[in-house]
Design a protein around this motif. Structure first.
Motif, PDB file in Angstrom:
ATOM      1  N   GLY A  10     -18.929 115.142 114.937  1.00 37.13           N
ATOM      2  CA  GLY A  10     -17.640 115.229 115.373  1.00 37.13           C
ATOM      3  C   GLY A  10     -17.315 114.491 116.540  1.00 37.13           C
ATOM      4  O   GLY A  10     -16.370 114.264 117.004  1.00 37.13           O
ATOM      5  N   PRO A  25     -16.858 118.519 104.769  1.00 35.53           N
ATOM      6  CA  PRO A  25     -17.154 118.385 106.249  1.00 35.53           C
ATOM      7  C   PRO A  25     -18.278 119.510 106.435  1.00 35.53           C
ATOM      8  O   PRO A  25     -18.411 120.583 106.347  1.00 35.53           O
ATOM      9  N   PHE A  49      -9.063 123.670 107.808  1.00 33.01           N
ATOM     10  CA  PHE A  49      -8.745 122.598 107.953  1.00 33.01           C
ATOM     11  C   PHE A  49      -7.243 122.312 108.007  1.00 33.01           C
ATOM     12  O   PHE A  49      -6.609 121.114 107.905  1.00 33.01           O
ATOM     13  N   THR A  52     -19.373 121.911 109.271  1.00 33.28           N
ATOM     14  CA  THR A  52     -18.982 122.351 110.422  1.00 33.28           C
ATOM     15  C   THR A  52     -19.911 123.250 111.129  1.00 33.28           C
ATOM     16  O   THR A  52     -20.827 123.287 110.558  1.00 33.28           O
ATOM     17  N   PRO A 105     -23.167 119.397 113.646  1.00 33.81           N
ATOM     18  CA  PRO A 105     -21.872 119.146 113.645  1.00 33.81           C
ATOM     19  C   PRO A 105     -21.140 118.561 114.871  1.00 33.81           C
ATOM     20  O   PRO A 105     -20.266 118.040 115.013  1.00 33.81           O
ATOM     21  N   ALA A 108     -15.666 117.479 111.040  1.00 35.91           N
ATOM     22  CA  ALA A 108     -16.695 118.464 111.134  1.00 35.91           C
ATOM     23  C   ALA A 108     -16.328 119.563 112.244  1.00 35.91           C
ATOM     24  O   ALA A 108     -16.855 120.701 111.960  1.00 35.91           O
ATOM     25  N   ASP A 109     -15.464 119.051 113.276  1.00 33.82           N
ATOM     26  CA  ASP A 109     -14.840 120.051 114.241  1.00 33.82           C
ATOM     27  C   ASP A 109     -13.154 119.887 113.884  1.00 33.82           C
ATOM     28  O   ASP A 109     -12.695 119.007 114.439  1.00 33.82           O
ATOM     29  N   PRO A 110     -12.890 120.897 113.530  1.00 31.67           N
ATOM     30  CA  PRO A 110     -11.305 120.905 113.278  1.00 31.67           C
ATOM     31  C   PRO A 110     -10.434 120.671 114.336  1.00 31.67           C
ATOM     32  O   PRO A 110      -9.542 119.765 114.327  1.00 31.67           O
TER      33      PRO A 110
END
Length: 275
Positions: free
Chosen positions: A18, A75, A89, A77, A14, A48-50
């Motif tokens: 991201g 996504p 998210f 994560t 991830p 992927a990375d909020p």
């Protein structure tokens, strides 16, 4: 202007997926800075990375972006895959809701497997291999967007963020009838899950760009003329050699409907609607 299917591919790690899009995001943001009425770039956002996604969104908005884009996929994560409407998210969707910019969900490599029915896995854009048809032709585009949009309704994203607008681009439209039937079926099986007919929620928040091969009259009947947007996909093979040839598909409609589909709806979507 929209991104092509050369979108960020699902990454094993991830942190990689991201970190990949920001370069493209910065380029698209610069392209949006002119605020041209005719050309609008769509910065690509990976969820992927909020935290990274929220930072990328803020950077794009600060640069003048009027639309943002993502692929139709769950996504991946650091904690594993989540549906796009999962509360993890919510900070991203809350910012979209506040800014009032549409989220374009554009066809891309969504990480789907052919499960042995074809040697080709997922979305292929390299045109290698030739050969005859396979079952992947039935779902390569439409299954990912079916799942993506259905999950937004099932996770009740639009109840939490009523100013969010989602536009499906280059995913086709033949999935709509089946999706509507299944959403209503879920509502009957789980009374009280939805505060209203889920199809009405869908039609209020989602716009559809059909393929030129799709039955346009059926799409308009299902979605309403104010929720259908023309897309040429030029110069890719999914479109017509002369994009304006699509106007022949609109002959049965009145002039107001033609104008909405061929540009009016897109112009409205390109206008931010801050909350």
């Amino acid at each position: 202007m929209r991104p092509s299917t050369r979108s960020p591919r699902p990454a094993r790690w991830p942190s990689t997926s991201g970190a990949t899009p920001p370069g493209a995001t910065r380029w698209s943001t610069c392209a949006s800075a002119s605020r041209s009425a005719r050309n609008t770039a769509a910065p690509y956002i990976a969820l992927a990375d909020p935290r990274t996604a929220l930072a990328d969104l803020d950077r794009a908005l600060e640069g003048g972006a009027r639309i943002v884009c993502m692929r139709p996929a769950a996504p991946n994560t650091a904690d594993g895959p989540y549906p796009p409407g999962h509360p993890v998210f919510d900070p991203f969707w809350a910012r979209v809701n506040e800014a009032g910019v549409p989220v374009i969900v554009h066809a891309g490599d969504s990480g789907y497997s052919a499960n042995g029915y074809s040697r080709k896995q997922g979305l292929r854009t390299d045109f290698k291999g030739g050969g005859g048809p396979s079952v992947t032709m039935l779902w390569t585009m439409e299954r990912p967007i079916f799942d993506f949009l259905a999950s937004l309704i099932l996770d009740r994203l639009f109840e939490r963020f009523p100013n969010v607008r989602v536009v499906s681009v280059e995913n086709g439209s033949e999935f709509l009838g089946d999706l509507f039937r299944k959403l209503r079926s879920v509502g009957r099986k789980i009374p009280g899950l939805f505060p209203e007919d889920p199809v009405e929620t869908f039609k209020r928040h989602v716009w559809i760009n059909p393929f030129w091969e799709d039955d346009l009259a059926e799409v308009v009947d299902l979605m309403g003329s104010d929720r259908v947007v023309f897309g040429s996909d030029r110069p890719h093979i999914e479109g017509l050699p002369a994009p304006r040839d699509y106007e022949s598909e609109l002959e049965p409609f009145d002039e107001r409907t033609k104008a909405m589909i061929m540009g009016g709806n897109a112009r409205e979507l390109n206008t931010p609607r801050p909350n």
